[in-house]
Design a protein around this motif. Structure first.
Motif, PDB file in Angstrom:
ATOM      1  N   GLY A  93       0.807  -1.215   0.000  1.00  0.00           N
ATOM      2  CA  GLY A  93       0.000   0.000   0.000  1.00  0.00           C
ATOM      3  C   GLY A  93       0.842   1.268   0.000  1.00  0.00           C
ATOM      4  N   ILE A  94       0.191   2.370  -0.322  1.00  0.00           N
ATOM      5  CA  ILE A  94       0.876   3.672  -0.245  1.00  0.00           C
ATOM      6  C   ILE A  94       0.154   4.569   0.755  1.00  0.00           C
ATOM      7  N   LEU A  95       0.871   4.886   1.813  1.00  0.00           N
ATOM      8  CA  LEU A  95       0.377   5.859   2.791  1.00  0.00           C
ATOM      9  C   LEU A  95       1.028   7.172   2.396  1.00  0.00           C
ATOM     10  N   SER A  96       0.248   8.073   1.839  1.00  0.00           N
ATOM     11  CA  SER A  96       0.873   9.290   1.322  1.00  0.00           C
ATOM     12  C   SER A  96       0.857  10.431   2.335  1.00  0.00           C
ATOM     13  N   TYR A  97       2.048  11.022   2.518  1.00  0.00           N
ATOM     14  CA  TYR A  97       2.113  12.262   3.297  1.00  0.00           C
ATOM     15  C   TYR A  97       1.580  13.357   2.367  1.00  0.00           C
ATOM     16  N   ALA A  98       0.292  13.297   2.071  1.00  0.00           N
ATOM     17  CA  ALA A  98      -0.268  14.179   1.048  1.00  0.00           C
ATOM     18  C   ALA A  98      -0.253  15.634   1.481  1.00  0.00           C
ATOM     19  N   VAL A  99      -0.538  15.840   2.757  1.00  0.00           N
ATOM     20  CA  VAL A  99      -0.670  17.207   3.260  1.00  0.00           C
ATOM     21  C   VAL A  99       0.357  17.402   4.366  1.00  0.00           C
ATOM     22  N   LYS A 100       1.479  17.969   3.976  1.00  0.00           N
ATOM     23  CA  LYS A 100       2.574  18.117   4.923  1.00  0.00           C
ATOM     24  C   LYS A 100       2.969  19.583   4.966  1.00  0.00           C
ATOM     25  N   TYR A 101       2.791  20.171   6.123  1.00  0.00           N
ATOM     26  CA  TYR A 101       3.055  21.599   6.253  1.00  0.00           C
ATOM     27  C   TYR A 101       4.529  21.867   6.567  1.00  0.00           C
TER      28      TYR A 101
ATOM     29  N   ILE B  52      -4.434   8.670   3.153  1.00  0.00           N
ATOM     30  CA  ILE B  52      -3.974  10.053   3.025  1.00  0.00           C
ATOM     31  C   ILE B  52      -3.595  10.565   4.410  1.00  0.00           C
ATOM     32  N   MET B  53      -2.414  11.157   4.493  1.00  0.00           N
ATOM     33  CA  MET B  53      -1.969  11.634   5.803  1.00  0.00           C
ATOM     34  C   MET B  53      -1.864  13.155   5.861  1.00  0.00           C
ATOM     35  N   VAL B  54      -2.222  13.667   7.047  1.00  0.00           N
ATOM     36  CA  VAL B  54      -2.063  15.090   7.341  1.00  0.00           C
ATOM     37  C   VAL B  54      -0.991  15.198   8.419  1.00  0.00           C
ATOM     38  N   LYS B  55      -0.095  16.159   8.275  1.00  0.00           N
ATOM     39  CA  LYS B  55       1.020  16.285   9.207  1.00  0.00           C
ATOM     40  C   LYS B  55       1.424  17.749   9.330  1.00  0.00           C
ATOM     41  N   PRO B  56       1.632  18.300  10.519  1.00  0.00           N
ATOM     42  CA  PRO B  56       1.368  17.740  11.844  1.00  0.00           C
ATOM     43  C   PRO B  56      -0.134  17.569  12.107  1.00  0.00           C
ATOM     44  N   ALA B  57      -0.475  17.184  13.350  1.00  0.00           N
ATOM     45  CA  ALA B  57      -1.890  16.936  13.662  1.00  0.00           C
ATOM     46  C   ALA B  57      -2.513  18.067  14.467  1.00  0.00           C
ATOM     47  N   LEU B  58      -1.885  18.380  15.599  1.00  0.00           N
ATOM     48  CA  LEU B  58      -2.569  19.195  16.602  1.00  0.00           C
ATOM     49  C   LEU B  58      -2.977  20.589  16.120  1.00  0.00           C
ATOM     50  N   SER B  59      -2.122  21.260  15.394  1.00  0.00           N
ATOM     51  CA  SER B  59      -2.471  22.604  14.917  1.00  0.00           C
ATOM     52  C   SER B  59      -3.255  22.560  13.615  1.00  0.00           C
ATOM     53  N   TYR B  60      -3.576  21.356  13.149  1.00  0.00           N
ATOM     54  CA  TYR B  60      -4.204  21.208  11.829  1.00  0.00           C
ATOM     55  C   TYR B  60      -5.487  20.374  11.901  1.00  0.00           C
ATOM     56  N   LEU B  61      -6.190  20.493  13.036  1.00  0.00           N
ATOM     57  CA  LEU B  61      -7.419  19.706  13.206  1.00  0.00           C
ATOM     58  C   LEU B  61      -8.477  20.118  12.187  1.00  0.00           C
ATOM     59  N   ASP B  62      -8.484  21.398  11.823  1.00  0.00           N
ATOM     60  CA  ASP B  62      -9.449  21.855  10.806  1.00  0.00           C
ATOM     61  C   ASP B  62      -9.162  21.194   9.462  1.00  0.00           C
ATOM     62  N   ILE B  63      -7.888  20.980   9.187  1.00  0.00           N
ATOM     63  CA  ILE B  63      -7.504  20.352   7.915  1.00  0.00           C
ATOM     64  C   ILE B  63      -7.931  18.878   7.928  1.00  0.00           C
TER      65      ILE B  63
ATOM     66  N   LEU C 129     -11.090   7.712   1.267  1.00  0.00           N
ATOM     67  CA  LEU C 129     -10.024   6.853   1.798  1.00  0.00           C
ATOM     68  C   LEU C 129      -9.824   7.096   3.287  1.00  0.00           C
ATOM     69  N   PRO C 130      -9.182   6.150   3.980  1.00  0.00           N
ATOM     70  CA  PRO C 130      -8.835   6.406   5.377  1.00  0.00           C
ATOM     71  C   PRO C 130      -7.899   7.618   5.496  1.00  0.00           C
ATOM     72  N   VAL C 131      -8.072   8.373   6.560  1.00  0.00           N
ATOM     73  CA  VAL C 131      -7.230   9.545   6.809  1.00  0.00           C
ATOM     74  C   VAL C 131      -6.364   9.266   8.035  1.00  0.00           C
ATOM     75  N   ALA C 132      -5.072   9.497   7.882  1.00  0.00           N
ATOM     76  CA  ALA C 132      -4.149   9.348   9.012  1.00  0.00           C
ATOM     77  C   ALA C 132      -3.651  10.736   9.412  1.00  0.00           C
ATOM     78  N   ALA C 133      -3.401  10.925  10.689  1.00  0.00           N
ATOM     79  CA  ALA C 133      -2.821  12.183  11.149  1.00  0.00           C
ATOM     80  C   ALA C 133      -1.521  11.858  11.876  1.00  0.00           C
ATOM     81  N   TYR C 134      -0.484  12.625  11.579  1.00  0.00           N
ATOM     82  CA  TYR C 134       0.809  12.399  12.226  1.00  0.00           C
ATOM     83  C   TYR C 134       0.991  13.430  13.339  1.00  0.00           C
TER      84      TYR C 134
END
Ligand code: PBG
Length: 312
Positions: free
Chosen positions: A172-180, A229-240, A250-255
């Motif tokens: 599988g591919i877990l993509s760091y799609a949204v990385k700030y 699809i991953m969002v990173k970081p998590a805590l300051s990006y809860l709206d994202i 797809l499943p969403v992962a938060a780092y």
């Protein structure tokens, strides 16, 4: 007349019944740093309770993680030699490739995710020139998911095509799609010794002010064949996290990244906050925002609390 203590107990039961969000060990992914050598456990100063471990120690960690009920780990390799091309990143006997094989031999059920990025492997500390060969070498070693973390456009499709054509359809591919482009990565860069030696990552990581761009990046990676699809970081990006969850299927992962962990640990050590309670509150908020999976350095501690049904 019902006496007070009984009412309090009853109220706790009702709270349990109507609670909207629950954190489960099934949601947790534990990150680990692996290096060459034997019997090595080198503490990471800025990440209390975390170590750079050699492969034999990693296997012990994996056993502990699995016995706590945590289903997955993500591995970061600390190479022996860094060079301009990051050559250990895609070598068959690179540290991550060997680590995956060693863990899979003992605990095949434990899901292994590997970070596909060059910044830990290059002497300059930048992420680019992604080699599909890196993802392929991880798949060959037995990784269940590869996680491209460089944020370069087109790399999910390139990795997907390479994996398919080489017979790794199930990887599988877990993509760091949204990385700030975030300052929350500080401790990780110490842990992996991967701080950029010149410039910064602003040309390939997202501006922290942007939300619509995050949706665009996520949709692109869905299109290119990502599985999570991953969002990173998590805590300051809860709206994202919330918006991505409602925009894709797809499943969403938060780092929840190293800085989030380090802040809690440091303030807890000073006695300024109650670390365990804050940890659970943070993780629950990430879940509530819509994350299906959470990558967190707290995974083992949180798993213990969840297992013992401690109400914090
Ligand atoms: C890049 C990578 C980074 C993190 C995970 N993968 C560092 C970066 O982007 O600078 C950071 C994770 C963390 O801070 O815990 N390979």
């Amino acid at each position: 007349m019902i006496k007070r203590p009984r009412r309090t107990r009853r109220n706790a039961t009702i709270r349990r019944m109507v609670r909207e969000t629950a954190l489960s060990v099934d949601d947790l992914i534990y990150p680990l740093f692996v290096k060459h050598g034997r019997g090595e456990r080198e503490p990471i100063a800025s990440m209390v309770g975390h170590y750079r471990v050699s492969i034999d120690e990693l296997v012990k960690e994996a056993q502990e993680v699995w016995s706590l009920g945590i289903p997955a780990m993500i591995l970061f390799g600390i190479p022996e030699h860094k060079d301009e091309m990051g050559s250990e990143a895609y070598s068959r006997d690179g540290v991550v490739q060997q680590a995956v094989a060693a863990v899979k031999e003992r605990i095949p059920e434990l899901l292994l995710i590997t970070d596909v990025c060059l910044c830990q492997y290059t002497d300059h500390g930048h992420c680019g020139i992604i080699k599909d060969g890196q993802a392929l070498s991880h798949a060959e070693a037995g990784a269940d998911f590869v996680a491209p973390s460089d944020m370069m456009d087109g790399r999910v499709r390139a990795i997907r095509e390479t994996l398919e054509s080489e017979g790794f359809k199930d990887t599988g591919i877990l993509s760091y799609a949204v990385k700030y482009a975030s300052s929350f990565y500080g401790p990780f860069r110490e842990a992996a010794d991967s701080a950029p030696k010149f410039g910064d990552r602003k040309s390939y990581q997202m501006d922290t002010a942007n939300a619509r761009e995050a949706i665009k990046e996520a949709l692109l990676d869905v299109e290119e064949g990502a599985d999570i699809i991953m969002v990173k970081p998590a805590l300051s990006y809860l709206d994202i996290i919330y918006q991505i969850r409602s925009s894709i299927e797809l499943p969403v992962a938060a780092y929840s990244v190293s800085g989030e962990y380090a802040m809690v640990k440091a303030a807890d050590q000073e006695g300024w906050i109650e670390g365990e309670k804050l940890m659970m509150e943070m993780l629950l908020s990430i879940k509530r925002a819509g994350a299906d999976l959470i990558l967190t350095y707290f995974a083992k501690e949180a798993a213990l609390i969840i297992r013992d049904h401690e109400e914090l």
